[in-house]
Design a protein around this motif. Structure first.
Motif, PDB file in Angstrom:
ATOM      1  N   GLY A 476      -8.577  -6.808  -7.638  1.00 39.72           N
ATOM      2  CA  GLY A 476      -9.948  -7.361  -7.398  1.00 39.72           C
ATOM      3  C   GLY A 476      -9.927  -8.978  -7.573  1.00 39.72           C
ATOM      4  N   ASP A 477      -8.994  -9.343  -8.448  1.00 38.62           N
ATOM      5  CA  ASP A 477      -9.010 -10.839  -8.562  1.00 38.62           C
ATOM      6  C   ASP A 477      -8.100 -11.710  -8.122  1.00 38.62           C
ATOM      7  OD1 ASP A 477      -6.959  -9.718 -10.079  1.00 38.62           O
ATOM      8  OD2 ASP A 477      -7.494 -10.391 -12.144  1.00 38.62           O
ATOM      9  N   PHE A 478      -7.633 -11.377  -6.901  1.00 42.47           N
ATOM     10  CA  PHE A 478      -6.867 -12.459  -6.201  1.00 42.47           C
ATOM     11  C   PHE A 478      -7.741 -13.333  -5.410  1.00 42.47           C
ATOM     12  CE2 PHE A 478      -7.424  -9.070  -3.040  1.00 42.47           C
ATOM     13  CZ  PHE A 478      -7.927  -9.666  -1.853  1.00 42.47           C
ATOM     14  N   ASP A 479      -7.345 -14.604  -5.271  1.00 41.27           N
ATOM     15  CA  ASP A 479      -8.005 -15.636  -4.591  1.00 41.27           C
ATOM     16  C   ASP A 479      -7.792 -15.868  -3.307  1.00 41.27           C
ATOM     17  OD1 ASP A 479      -9.442 -17.970  -4.075  1.00 41.27           O
ATOM     18  OD2 ASP A 479      -8.508 -19.315  -5.805  1.00 41.27           O
ATOM     19  N   PRO A 480      -8.644 -15.473  -2.297  1.00 39.82           N
ATOM     20  CA  PRO A 480      -8.479 -15.703  -0.664  1.00 39.82           C
ATOM     21  C   PRO A 480      -8.362 -17.292  -0.167  1.00 39.82           C
ATOM     22  CG  PRO A 480     -10.793 -14.955  -1.114  1.00 39.82           C
ATOM     23  CD  PRO A 480      -9.822 -15.043  -2.404  1.00 39.82           C
ATOM     24  N   THR A 481      -8.912 -17.827  -1.212  1.00 43.78           N
ATOM     25  CA  THR A 481      -8.873 -19.570  -0.770  1.00 43.78           C
ATOM     26  C   THR A 481      -7.466 -19.966  -0.792  1.00 43.78           C
ATOM     27  OG1 THR A 481      -9.460 -20.347  -2.908  1.00 43.78           O
ATOM     28  CG2 THR A 481     -11.242 -19.799  -1.559  1.00 43.78           C
ATOM     29  N   GLU A 482      -6.415 -19.103  -1.467  1.00 45.59           N
ATOM     30  CA  GLU A 482      -5.217 -19.552  -1.478  1.00 45.59           C
ATOM     31  C   GLU A 482      -4.434 -19.196  -0.441  1.00 45.59           C
ATOM     32  OE1 GLU A 482      -3.509 -21.485  -3.654  1.00 45.59           O
ATOM     33  OE2 GLU A 482      -5.255 -22.117  -4.956  1.00 45.59           O
ATOM     34  N   THR A 483      -5.003 -18.577   0.554  1.00 51.35           N
ATOM     35  CA  THR A 483      -4.351 -18.185   2.054  1.00 51.35           C
ATOM     36  C   THR A 483      -3.570 -19.325   2.601  1.00 51.35           C
ATOM     37  OG1 THR A 483      -5.898 -16.469   2.528  1.00 51.35           O
ATOM     38  CG2 THR A 483      -4.849 -17.283   4.231  1.00 51.35           C
ATOM     39  N   ILE A 484      -2.427 -19.291   2.927  1.00 53.68           N
ATOM     40  CA  ILE A 484      -1.689 -20.257   3.546  1.00 53.68           C
ATOM     41  C   ILE A 484      -1.257 -19.806   5.089  1.00 53.68           C
ATOM     42  CG2 ILE A 484      -0.774 -21.185   1.605  1.00 53.68           C
ATOM     43  CD1 ILE A 484       2.016 -19.684   1.714  1.00 53.68           C
ATOM     44  N   HIS A 485      -1.207 -18.469   5.187  1.00 54.65           N
ATOM     45  CA  HIS A 485      -0.681 -18.057   6.558  1.00 54.65           C
ATOM     46  C   HIS A 485      -1.334 -16.680   6.944  1.00 54.65           C
ATOM     47  CE1 HIS A 485       1.822 -17.673   9.988  1.00 54.65           C
ATOM     48  NE2 HIS A 485       2.940 -16.814   9.114  1.00 54.65           N
ATOM     49  N   ALA A 486      -1.312 -16.420   8.180  1.00 54.30           N
ATOM     50  CA  ALA A 486      -1.811 -14.904   8.784  1.00 54.30           C
ATOM     51  C   ALA A 486      -0.723 -14.697   9.865  1.00 54.30           C
ATOM     52  CB  ALA A 486      -2.896 -14.728   8.998  1.00 54.30           C
ATOM     53  N   PHE A 487      -0.253 -13.514  10.110  1.00 56.37           N
ATOM     54  CA  PHE A 487       0.440 -13.126  11.322  1.00 56.37           C
ATOM     55  C   PHE A 487       0.243 -11.595  11.476  1.00 56.37           C
ATOM     56  CE2 PHE A 487       2.724 -12.564   7.351  1.00 56.37           C
ATOM     57  CZ  PHE A 487       3.561 -11.253   7.338  1.00 56.37           C
ATOM     58  N   ALA A 488       0.782 -11.086  12.292  1.00 54.92           N
ATOM     59  CA  ALA A 488       0.823  -9.666  13.176  1.00 54.92           C
ATOM     60  C   ALA A 488       2.185  -9.190  13.527  1.00 54.92           C
ATOM     61  CB  ALA A 488      -0.238  -9.371  14.020  1.00 54.92           C
ATOM     62  N   GLY A 489       2.596  -8.051  13.476  1.00 55.34           N
ATOM     63  CA  GLY A 489       3.702  -7.432  13.772  1.00 55.34           C
ATOM     64  C   GLY A 489       3.291  -6.318  14.911  1.00 55.34           C
ATOM     65  N   ALA A 490       4.041  -5.861  15.987  1.00 51.78           N
ATOM     66  CA  ALA A 490       3.784  -4.709  16.695  1.00 51.78           C
ATOM     67  C   ALA A 490       4.782  -3.533  16.531  1.00 51.78           C
ATOM     68  CB  ALA A 490       3.759  -5.304  18.279  1.00 51.78           C
ATOM     69  N   ARG A 491       4.153  -2.710  15.756  1.00 50.21           N
ATOM     70  CA  ARG A 491       5.112  -1.444  15.383  1.00 50.21           C
ATOM     71  C   ARG A 491       5.345  -0.930  16.833  1.00 50.21           C
ATOM     72  NH1 ARG A 491       1.377   0.128  10.331  1.00 50.21           N
ATOM     73  NH2 ARG A 491       0.204  -1.880  10.828  1.00 50.21           N
ATOM     74  N   ALA A 492       6.720   0.092  16.874  1.00 51.44           N
ATOM     75  CA  ALA A 492       6.990   0.641  18.292  1.00 51.44           C
ATOM     76  C   ALA A 492       6.602   2.089  18.087  1.00 51.44           C
ATOM     77  CB  ALA A 492       8.336   0.481  18.609  1.00 51.44           C
ATOM     78  N   LYS A 493       5.259   2.483  17.916  1.00 52.31           N
ATOM     79  CA  LYS A 493       5.205   3.898  17.770  1.00 52.31           C
ATOM     80  C   LYS A 493       5.282   4.686  18.935  1.00 52.31           C
ATOM     81  CE  LYS A 493       2.243   5.515  15.107  1.00 52.31           C
ATOM     82  NZ  LYS A 493       3.061   6.049  13.931  1.00 52.31           N
ATOM     83  N   SER A 494       6.051   5.921  18.880  1.00 49.86           N
ATOM     84  CA  SER A 494       6.242   6.527  20.277  1.00 49.86           C
ATOM     85  C   SER A 494       5.291   7.657  20.455  1.00 49.86           C
ATOM     86  CB  SER A 494       7.858   7.078  20.132  1.00 49.86           C
ATOM     87  OG  SER A 494       7.714   8.482  19.447  1.00 49.86           O
ATOM     88  N   SER A 495       5.352   8.063  21.829  1.00 52.50           N
ATOM     89  CA  SER A 495       4.545   9.223  22.099  1.00 52.50           C
ATOM     90  C   SER A 495       4.935  10.691  21.520  1.00 52.50           C
ATOM     91  CB  SER A 495       4.379   9.451  23.690  1.00 52.50           C
ATOM     92  OG  SER A 495       5.748   9.560  24.209  1.00 52.50           O
ATOM     93  N   ARG A 496       6.365  10.563  21.147  1.00 50.75           N
ATOM     94  CA  ARG A 496       6.484  11.972  20.339  1.00 50.75           C
ATOM     95  C   ARG A 496       6.467  12.009  19.043  1.00 50.75           C
ATOM     96  NH1 ARG A 496      13.201  12.872  22.007  1.00 50.75           N
ATOM     97  NH2 ARG A 496      13.024  12.014  24.030  1.00 50.75           N
ATOM     98  N   GLY A 497       5.911  10.984  18.329  1.00 50.67           N
ATOM     99  CA  GLY A 497       5.317  11.048  17.021  1.00 50.67           C
ATOM    100  C   GLY A 497       6.332  10.976  15.953  1.00 50.67           C
ATOM    101  N   ASP A 498       7.761  10.673  16.258  1.00 51.75           N
ATOM    102  CA  ASP A 498       8.668  10.626  15.634  1.00 51.75           C
ATOM    103  C   ASP A 498       9.902   9.505  15.929  1.00 51.75           C
ATOM    104  OD1 ASP A 498      10.346  11.041  13.102  1.00 51.75           O
ATOM    105  OD2 ASP A 498      11.320  12.965  13.887  1.00 51.75           O
ATOM    106  N   TRP A 499      10.707   9.257  15.198  1.00 56.02           N
ATOM    107  CA  TRP A 499      11.927   8.241  15.857  1.00 56.02           C
ATOM    108  C   TRP A 499      12.701   9.010  16.755  1.00 56.02           C
ATOM    109  CZ3 TRP A 499      13.824   6.373  10.183  1.00 56.02           C
ATOM    110  CH2 TRP A 499      12.905   5.790   9.626  1.00 56.02           C
ATOM    111  N   ILE A 500      13.306   8.163  17.652  1.00 52.15           N
ATOM    112  CA  ILE A 500      14.074   9.027  18.724  1.00 52.15           C
ATOM    113  C   ILE A 500      15.488   8.133  18.360  1.00 52.15           C
ATOM    114  CG2 ILE A 500      14.292   9.119  21.091  1.00 52.15           C
ATOM    115  CD1 ILE A 500      11.112   8.570  21.277  1.00 52.15           C
ATOM    116  N   ILE A 501      16.367   9.197  17.982  1.00 50.85           N
ATOM    117  CA  ILE A 501      17.657   8.718  17.834  1.00 50.85           C
ATOM    118  C   ILE A 501      18.566  10.055  18.499  1.00 50.85           C
ATOM    119  CG2 ILE A 501      19.379   8.153  15.986  1.00 50.85           C
ATOM    120  CD1 ILE A 501      16.865   7.739  14.037  1.00 50.85           C
TER     121      ILE A 501
END
Length: 685
Positions: A476-501
């Motif tokens: 509860g006590d982190f300081d959001p005003t110390e934010t320096i960056h924001a980013f996102a990533g796209a995870r490759a979820k598959s229609s099979r619901g599991d890794w395809i190897i």
């Protein structure tokens, strides 16, 4: 609570454990003669590695598509053998997809459903990281993880996770009660009652991990081409013909004054390089028997001959070692930090995000055809499209976006272990709080399925509110005003619901390594071992590479405060790239204390670099609390100037950091008004 240790500050994390700076010389600062690829003193040709790896007829045994952590782990394992391997990546650097935009957690595997590929590979992969880091020195911290319970329902779930972990073979799991829990994490929400503790969980910087694997793979014989988008695959009697579009960014094409390199010219230069190489080496079979220096330096010379001819057609180099860095900095201009020009959408994220052709306003400059017998499809979010090129429609990638907020290093002291809430049955592990290897506090991710409209259309404010309010429930006590960056990533979820190897049902000579979402980073080294076994079963001859070198020297130099460092305006301490002692003192990025030597070391490694983003991922230049503020130390312009000097090119050919990319912040350098908004959003828990 233990001391707030930060990789590179008075020591390093090595093999999972902390090593004080006075002991780094014994294990971390390896003698370069013992490692791969440290002897090159010239940068790579543009958009490819120095040498080629084709057979006598110009074809390859294996083509790897995709250069995230999965592709890099496979490439490195393949480099242990005398296999002619080509490796292509659609983006402008390795690790530009999901590998760049994730938490970097080396999960232990207690959350994965027994019997799945996730459960099969996560724990074995986890156990490989310590040794990998001892060889490649990317930085690995075994900090442990805690899944926190806040009520009796949660406590019951901890027991289920413990039993699931035991089934998956995960060792050393135990449930800790409240008293011990708060001794471990005193800043935890006081309503916590217990937690599942996994001491074997760890964390890395994911793109630094992938870069280390990639460097070592290329050093040991794998040929890499970046900015290569696969557009067509033909099946032949000998295997495959793969069509790739080679693109270059708008800023580069404008600077060299040429919109397109003729396809015929490019193809003839590639053929000429092969012919000259084979003439001098006496064929690829004999080439493998050459000593390390003879083999790779000869290939490097041939590659440079071809590339030098190409540059002559498209523009002359104007920058030399004697060109003052100050003059290049003046021409660099201001870094991007406002507007929407560099915005990244979901489709871009599937082929390289901020380093993709669309975001970089790139244009196809040539078409290449690559002949190979086997294909490894580890193209991440694009892997289903690669499969469809051979008629395989057995799976679909359904991207899930994970958004993050990164806080300054002064917030990292709040936690030691990675903190999770009890998992959501639909959204997975949930929003976490973690101190990164470098000491920052990272918050997130969301889990936004792009096929669902509400998730797809979330506003930046809603995303920030979700992350901050959820993380507040853990700490509860982190300081959001110390934010320096924001980013996102796209995870490759598959229609099979599991890794395809698996080999493709349409053509077993294509091996799919697809749909690898979390905990794919942890599983990557174990997955690579299995892919090698699949290739062996398919008929690939795996004779050991007699010149394979497993060790890689670090790029980062650990520092002790300001000791031995010099700060100053451009021109005061800059070198011409020849004096190592001078470069080791000259600070290029003040916040992260990155030196000119670290930048130059990265440039002279085996991967092509032509943008400040590439250096940012390897050295952290521009990743500090000022985020490359030109009014502070102007580090981005300094980095671009050094790249131009090292590559011998005009400053306009050197890329910068795109903005806003995937950030939810309104500006790269946030002001007081936005800091106040972040504080208000955190309070909405």
């Amino acid at each position: 609570m233990t001391e707030h240790l930060q990789h590179g500050v008075k020591g390093v994390y090595y093999g999972g454990d902390w090593v004080d700076i006075e002991d780094c010389g014994k294990v971390f600062n390896i003698d370069e003669k013992q490692c791969s690829g440290c002897d090159f003193q010239a940068p790579c040709p543009r958009s490819r590695s120095r040498y080629i790896s084709c057979k006598n007829d110009g074809s390859y045994d294996v083509l790897i598509i995709g250069a995230g952590c999965i592709g890099a782990a496979i490439a490195r394992e393949l480099s242990r053998y005398k296999v002619h391997t080509c490796w292509v990546e659609a983006a402008d650097d390795v690790s530009q997809g999901a590998t760049k935009g994730n938490s970097g957690i080396v999960h232990a595997g207690y959350d994965d459903t027994p019997g799945t590929n996730r459960a099969k590979y996560c724990w074995p992969g986890n156990q490989m990281f310590a040794q990998l880091d001892k060889e490649l020195r990317f930085g690995y911290q075994k900090n442990g993880s805690l899944v926190v319970a806040f009520n009796e329902k949660d406590r019951k779930h901890l027991q289920e996770l413990l039993e699931r972990g035991n089934t998956n073979g995960v060792q050393n799991l135990r449930i800790v009660e409240k008293d011990e829990l708060f001794q471990m994490e005193p800043h935890l929400n006081p309503n916590a009652i217990a937690a599942l503790y996994s001491p074997d969980a760890g964390n890395v910087i994911p793109y630094e991990f992938a870069i280390a694997l990639a460097e070592n793979a290329v050093d040991n014989g794998v040929e890499l081409r970046i900015r290569r988008q696969v557009t067509e695959i033909e099946t032949t009697d000998q295997g495959f013909r793969v069509k790739v579009d080679h693109w270059e960014p708008e800023h580069y094409l404008k600077t060299i004054g040429r919109a397109k390199v003729p396809d015929m010219l490019t193809n003839w230069l590639q053929i000429a390089a092969c012919v000259v190489l084979l003439h001098f080496a006496g064929g690829m079979a004999e080439l493998w028997s050459l000593p390390y220096d003879g083999q790779f330096h000869m290939a490097a010379v041939v590659q440079w001959l071809g590339f030098s001819l190409l540059i002559k057609f498209v523009g002359n180099k104007k920058v030399t070692k004697s060109t003052p860095v100050t003059s290049l900095i003046e021409k660099a201009g201001m870094p991007d930090g406002h507007g929407e020009k560099g915005k990244v959408d979901v489709e871009d994220m599937l082929v390289g995000g901020s380093g993709s052709q669309n975001v970089m306003s790139g244009e196809v400059v040539s078409t290449e055809w690559i002949r190979c017998k086997y294909i490894i499809n580890c193209a991440g979010g694009y892997s289903d499209k690669i499969a469809r090129m051979i008629g395989d429609e057995s799976f679909t990638i359904k991207p899930r976006l994970g958004d993050y907020i990164l806080l300054n290093r002064n917030q990292g002291k709040l936690v030691t272990r990675t903190l999770f809430p009890c998992p959501d049955p639909k959204l997975g592990k949930g929003v976490l709080v973690q101190t990164t290897l470098w000491g920052n506090l990272i918050l997130g991710p969301t889990a936004r399925d792009m096929h669902e409209k509400d998730a797809r259309t979330m506003s930046p404010a809603s995303i920030q509110e979700y992350i901050l309010s959820k993380c507040k429930l853990l700490v509860g006590d982190f300081d959001p005003t110390e934010t320096i960056h924001a980013f996102a990533g796209a995870r490759a979820k598959s229609s099979r619901g599991d890794w395809i190897i698996e080999p493709s049902a349409k053509n077993p000579n294509m091996i799919h390594v697809a749909g690898i979402d979390s905990p794919g980073l942890a599983g990557s080294p174990a997955i690579a071992l299995d892919v090698i076994e699949m290739l062996k079963s398919a008929g690939v001859k795996m004779d050991p590479n007699p010149i394979f070198k497993p060790n890689r020297a670090p790029i980062i130099i650990p520092k002790e405060g300001m000791k031995g460092l010099k700060f100053g305006p451009p021109g005061k301490n800059d070198s011409d790239g020849s004096n190592k002692d001078q470069m080791a003192q000259n600070v290029i990025c003040k916040c992260e204390k990155v030196t000119e030597l670290e930048v130059v070391t990265a440039m002279r490694r085996s991967l092509p670099i032509d943008s400040s983003q590439g250096i940012r991922k390897r050295t952290r230049a521009g990743m500090g609390h000022c985020q490359g503020d030109p009014n502070n130390y102007c580090c981005e312009a300094r980095v671009r100037a050094i790249i131009a000097r090292e590559n011998g090119v005009k400053i306009g050919e050197v890329g910068g950091r795109p903005w806003p990319a995937t950030s939810t912040l309104s500006e790269r350098w946030i002001g007081e008004a936005e800091k106040k908004q972040l504080l208000e959003r955190m309070k909405k828990a």
